[in-house]
Motif scaffolding. Structure first.
Motif, PDB file in Angstrom:
ATOM      1  N   GLU A  47       5.808   3.123 -11.821  1.00 46.71           N
ATOM      2  CA  GLU A  47       5.329   4.388 -12.377  1.00 46.71           C
ATOM      3  C   GLU A  47       3.972   4.778 -11.774  1.00 46.71           C
ATOM      4  O   GLU A  47       3.768   5.932 -11.401  1.00 46.71           O
ATOM      5  CB  GLU A  47       5.218   4.281 -13.904  1.00 46.71           C
ATOM      6  N   ILE A  48       3.057   3.812 -11.638  1.00 44.24           N
ATOM      7  CA  ILE A  48       1.750   4.128 -11.065  1.00 44.24           C
ATOM      8  C   ILE A  48       1.868   4.381  -9.565  1.00 44.24           C
ATOM      9  O   ILE A  48       1.147   5.219  -9.013  1.00 44.24           O
ATOM     10  CB  ILE A  48       0.678   3.059 -11.391  1.00 44.24           C
ATOM     11  N   ILE A  49       2.786   3.719  -8.889  1.00 49.92           N
ATOM     12  CA  ILE A  49       3.013   3.996  -7.461  1.00 49.92           C
ATOM     13  C   ILE A  49       3.466   5.441  -7.294  1.00 49.92           C
ATOM     14  O   ILE A  49       2.962   6.162  -6.421  1.00 49.92           O
ATOM     15  CB  ILE A  49       4.040   3.004  -6.857  1.00 49.92           C
ATOM     16  N   ASP A  50       4.390   5.886  -8.139  1.00 46.63           N
ATOM     17  CA  ASP A  50       4.849   7.279  -8.092  1.00 46.63           C
ATOM     18  C   ASP A  50       3.693   8.240  -8.353  1.00 46.63           C
ATOM     19  O   ASP A  50       3.562   9.267  -7.675  1.00 46.63           O
ATOM     20  CB  ASP A  50       5.979   7.514  -9.099  1.00 46.63           C
ATOM     21  N   LYS A  51       2.845   7.920  -9.313  1.00 47.94           N
ATOM     22  CA  LYS A  51       1.677   8.763  -9.646  1.00 47.94           C
ATOM     23  C   LYS A  51       0.715   8.808  -8.462  1.00 47.94           C
ATOM     24  O   LYS A  51       0.180   9.863  -8.122  1.00 47.94           O
ATOM     25  CB  LYS A  51       0.988   8.193 -10.892  1.00 47.94           C
ATOM     26  N   MET A  52       0.502   7.664  -7.815  1.00 42.95           N
ATOM     27  CA  MET A  52      -0.390   7.599  -6.661  1.00 42.95           C
ATOM     28  C   MET A  52       0.171   8.425  -5.502  1.00 42.95           C
ATOM     29  O   MET A  52      -0.585   9.095  -4.798  1.00 42.95           O
ATOM     30  CB  MET A  52      -0.615   6.147  -6.248  1.00 42.95           C
ATOM     31  N   LYS A  53       1.482   8.385  -5.317  1.00 39.71           N
ATOM     32  CA  LYS A  53       2.109   9.196  -4.264  1.00 39.71           C
ATOM     33  C   LYS A  53       1.906  10.683  -4.538  1.00 39.71           C
ATOM     34  O   LYS A  53       1.690  11.464  -3.609  1.00 39.71           O
ATOM     35  CB  LYS A  53       3.597   8.865  -4.144  1.00 39.71           C
ATOM     36  N   GLU A  54       1.949  11.081  -5.814  1.00 36.20           N
ATOM     37  CA  GLU A  54       1.673  12.472  -6.186  1.00 36.20           C
ATOM     38  C   GLU A  54       0.243  12.867  -5.819  1.00 36.20           C
ATOM     39  O   GLU A  54      -0.037  14.036  -5.576  1.00 36.20           O
ATOM     40  CB  GLU A  54       1.865  12.678  -7.691  1.00 36.20           C
ATOM     41  N   LYS A  55      -0.655  11.878  -5.773  1.00 37.15           N
ATOM     42  CA  LYS A  55      -2.065  12.106  -5.403  1.00 37.15           C
ATOM     43  C   LYS A  55      -2.272  11.901  -3.904  1.00 37.15           C
ATOM     44  O   LYS A  55      -3.394  11.724  -3.448  1.00 37.15           O
ATOM     45  CB  LYS A  55      -2.974  11.158  -6.182  1.00 37.15           C
ATOM     46  N   ASP A  56      -1.165  11.905  -3.152  1.00 40.31           N
ATOM     47  CA  ASP A  56      -1.172  11.790  -1.693  1.00 40.31           C
ATOM     48  C   ASP A  56      -1.601  10.433  -1.155  1.00 40.31           C
ATOM     49  O   ASP A  56      -2.078  10.329  -0.020  1.00 40.31           O
ATOM     50  CB  ASP A  56      -2.019  12.905  -1.058  1.00 40.31           C
ATOM     51  N   VAL A  57      -1.448   9.379  -1.950  1.00 37.68           N
ATOM     52  CA  VAL A  57      -1.693   8.032  -1.440  1.00 37.68           C
ATOM     53  C   VAL A  57      -0.501   7.648  -0.570  1.00 37.68           C
ATOM     54  O   VAL A  57       0.650   7.826  -0.955  1.00 37.68           O
ATOM     55  CB  VAL A  57      -1.880   7.016  -2.591  1.00 37.68           C
ATOM     56  N   ILE A  58      -0.806   7.142   0.609  1.00 41.89           N
ATOM     57  CA  ILE A  58       0.219   6.728   1.565  1.00 41.89           C
ATOM     58  C   ILE A  58       0.457   5.233   1.389  1.00 41.89           C
ATOM     59  O   ILE A  58      -0.491   4.448   1.255  1.00 41.89           O
ATOM     60  CB  ILE A  58      -0.223   7.033   3.008  1.00 41.89           C
ATOM     61  N   PHE A  59       1.734   4.848   1.395  1.00 40.99           N
ATOM     62  CA  PHE A  59       2.123   3.451   1.234  1.00 40.99           C
ATOM     63  C   PHE A  59       2.902   2.979   2.450  1.00 40.99           C
ATOM     64  O   PHE A  59       3.618   3.763   3.076  1.00 40.99           O
ATOM     65  CB  PHE A  59       3.025   3.277   0.001  1.00 40.99           C
ATOM     66  N   SER A  60       2.767   1.699   2.762  1.00 41.95           N
ATOM     67  CA  SER A  60       3.659   1.060   3.728  1.00 41.95           C
ATOM     68  C   SER A  60       4.564   0.127   2.923  1.00 41.95           C
ATOM     69  O   SER A  60       4.412   0.001   1.712  1.00 41.95           O
ATOM     70  CB  SER A  60       2.865   0.288   4.783  1.00 41.95           C
ATOM     71  N   SER A  61       5.475  -0.517   3.615  1.00 46.10           N
ATOM     72  CA  SER A  61       6.336  -1.469   2.914  1.00 46.10           C
ATOM     73  C   SER A  61       5.469  -2.578   2.327  1.00 46.10           C
ATOM     74  O   SER A  61       4.363  -2.848   2.796  1.00 46.10           O
ATOM     75  CB  SER A  61       7.372  -2.041   3.875  1.00 46.10           C
ATOM     76  N   GLY A  62       5.991  -3.218   1.306  1.00 44.00           N
ATOM     77  CA  GLY A  62       5.236  -4.246   0.605  1.00 44.00           C
ATOM     78  C   GLY A  62       5.043  -5.511   1.420  1.00 44.00           C
ATOM     79  O   GLY A  62       5.666  -5.717   2.458  1.00 44.00           O
ATOM     80  N   LEU A  63       4.159  -6.360   0.918  1.00 42.45           N
ATOM     81  CA  LEU A  63       3.898  -7.647   1.557  1.00 42.45           C
ATOM     82  C   LEU A  63       5.067  -8.592   1.323  1.00 42.45           C
ATOM     83  O   LEU A  63       5.675  -8.590   0.260  1.00 42.45           O
ATOM     84  CB  LEU A  63       2.628  -8.279   0.977  1.00 42.45           C
ATOM     85  N   ASN A  64       5.341  -9.426   2.317  1.00 42.01           N
ATOM     86  CA  ASN A  64       6.354 -10.462   2.167  1.00 42.01           C
ATOM     87  C   ASN A  64       5.670 -11.829   2.228  1.00 42.01           C
ATOM     88  O   ASN A  64       4.443 -11.920   2.373  1.00 42.01           O
ATOM     89  CB  ASN A  64       7.459 -10.314   3.229  1.00 42.01           C
ATOM     90  N   GLU A  65       6.442 -12.884   2.130  1.00 46.04           N
ATOM     91  CA  GLU A  65       5.887 -14.244   2.116  1.00 46.04           C
ATOM     92  C   GLU A  65       5.106 -14.562   3.397  1.00 46.04           C
ATOM     93  O   GLU A  65       4.075 -15.222   3.352  1.00 46.04           O
ATOM     94  CB  GLU A  65       7.000 -15.281   1.913  1.00 46.04           C
ATOM     95  N   ILE A  66       5.599 -14.091   4.528  1.00 48.31           N
ATOM     96  CA  ILE A  66       4.906 -14.339   5.798  1.00 48.31           C
ATOM     97  C   ILE A  66       3.547 -13.645   5.795  1.00 48.31           C
ATOM     98  O   ILE A  66       2.533 -14.233   6.185  1.00 48.31           O
ATOM     99  CB  ILE A  66       5.771 -13.877   6.996  1.00 48.31           C
ATOM    100  N   ASP A  67       3.515 -12.391   5.328  1.00 50.38           N
ATOM    101  CA  ASP A  67       2.246 -11.660   5.232  1.00 50.38           C
ATOM    102  C   ASP A  67       1.267 -12.401   4.328  1.00 50.38           C
ATOM    103  O   ASP A  67       0.085 -12.548   4.667  1.00 50.38           O
ATOM    104  CB  ASP A  67       2.459 -10.252   4.657  1.00 50.38           C
ATOM    105  N   LEU A  68       1.757 -12.864   3.184  1.00 46.25           N
ATOM    106  CA  LEU A  68       0.890 -13.552   2.221  1.00 46.25           C
ATOM    107  C   LEU A  68       0.295 -14.828   2.817  1.00 46.25           C
ATOM    108  O   LEU A  68      -0.893 -15.117   2.621  1.00 46.25           O
ATOM    109  CB  LEU A  68       1.652 -13.854   0.936  1.00 46.25           C
ATOM    110  N   ARG A  69       1.095 -15.579   3.554  1.00 42.84           N
ATOM    111  CA  ARG A  69       0.582 -16.800   4.198  1.00 42.84           C
ATOM    112  C   ARG A  69      -0.473 -16.458   5.254  1.00 42.84           C
ATOM    113  O   ARG A  69      -1.499 -17.142   5.349  1.00 42.84           O
ATOM    114  CB  ARG A  69       1.725 -17.604   4.812  1.00 42.84           C
ATOM    115  N   LYS A  70      -0.226 -15.412   6.035  1.00 41.35           N
ATOM    116  CA  LYS A  70      -1.200 -15.000   7.047  1.00 41.35           C
ATOM    117  C   LYS A  70      -2.507 -14.549   6.395  1.00 41.35           C
ATOM    118  O   LYS A  70      -3.589 -14.891   6.862  1.00 41.35           O
ATOM    119  CB  LYS A  70      -0.635 -13.854   7.901  1.00 41.35           C
ATOM    120  N   ILE A  71      -2.402 -13.796   5.317  1.00 43.60           N
ATOM    121  CA  ILE A  71      -3.588 -13.331   4.589  1.00 43.60           C
ATOM    122  C   ILE A  71      -4.389 -14.521   4.082  1.00 43.60           C
ATOM    123  O   ILE A  71      -5.614 -14.581   4.244  1.00 43.60           O
ATOM    124  CB  ILE A  71      -3.177 -12.392   3.432  1.00 43.60           C
TER     125      ILE A  71
END
Length: 182
Positions: A4-28
């Motif tokens: 719901e908040i992601i949808d609200k943020m998109k209405e405020k023109d927030v740009i999203f990429s695909s979510g983090l996966n396990e590989i991303d989390l390990r790299k971070i």
């Protein structure tokens, strides 16, 4: 919970990429030597906000890594530079008159404090495993306030579906050092 908040943020023109996966989390974790709190992992696994002001955790370019590392270190660096302006917490003991001694005490407290994870501009979520949910702090120099009693609360306040005065301070757990600065 976060859709719901992601949808609200998109209405405020927030740009999203695909979510983090396990590989991303390990790299971070490896690159930044931090752990993301569970609530942030839950949110970022759905979608990662990447608009101006957000931190693009999926961009592993050297310039972006330096940008995020700088944001992680900013609150600590600012506090040390402005050590004379810090409101001294009674729990820290007697406030020293000597600036070098004061700086040393603050440095030691920061080393023991939970790591802060930058979310948006100067808004930070601490990684403190003792708490199931942590408050979001707004930290600008020595000006430190709560900006949400948890990640969802913060996002609702920042993006207009909740008023700042609706923060439930009774729900906010103490976060070592960072809560002492309020």
């Amino acid at each position: 919970m976060y859709q719901e908040i992601i949808d609200k943020m998109k209405e405020k023109d927030v740009i999203f990429s695909s979510g983090l996966n396990e590989i991303d989390l390990r790299k971070i974790q490896q690159i930044y030597e931090i752990m993301l709190p569970e609530e942030l992992i839950e949110f970022y696994s759905l979608a990662l906000p990447v608009s101006m002001g957000f931190y693009n955790w999926k961009d592993f370019s050297l310039s972006n890594i330096e940008h995020i590392k700088s944001a992680i270190k900013r609150p600590e660096k600012d506090l040390i530079e402005l050590v004379d302006e810090i409101y001294w917490c009674d729990d820290w003991g007697e406030e020293p008159l000597d600036e070098n001694e004061k700086t040393e005490i603050i440095n030691n407290l920061i080393k023991k404090a939970p790591k802060l994870i930058p979310i948006f501009k100067h808004r930070y979520l601490p990684f403190y495993a003792d708490n199931k949910s942590n408050p979001v702090f707004s930290i600008h120099g020595t000006d430190v306030i709560y900006y949400g009693d948890g990640l969802l609360s913060y996002l609702q306040i920042e993006f207009g579906s909740k008023n700042y005065d609706e923060i439930d301070y009774s729900m906010i757990p103490h976060v070592p050092f960072w809560s002492d600065l309020l």
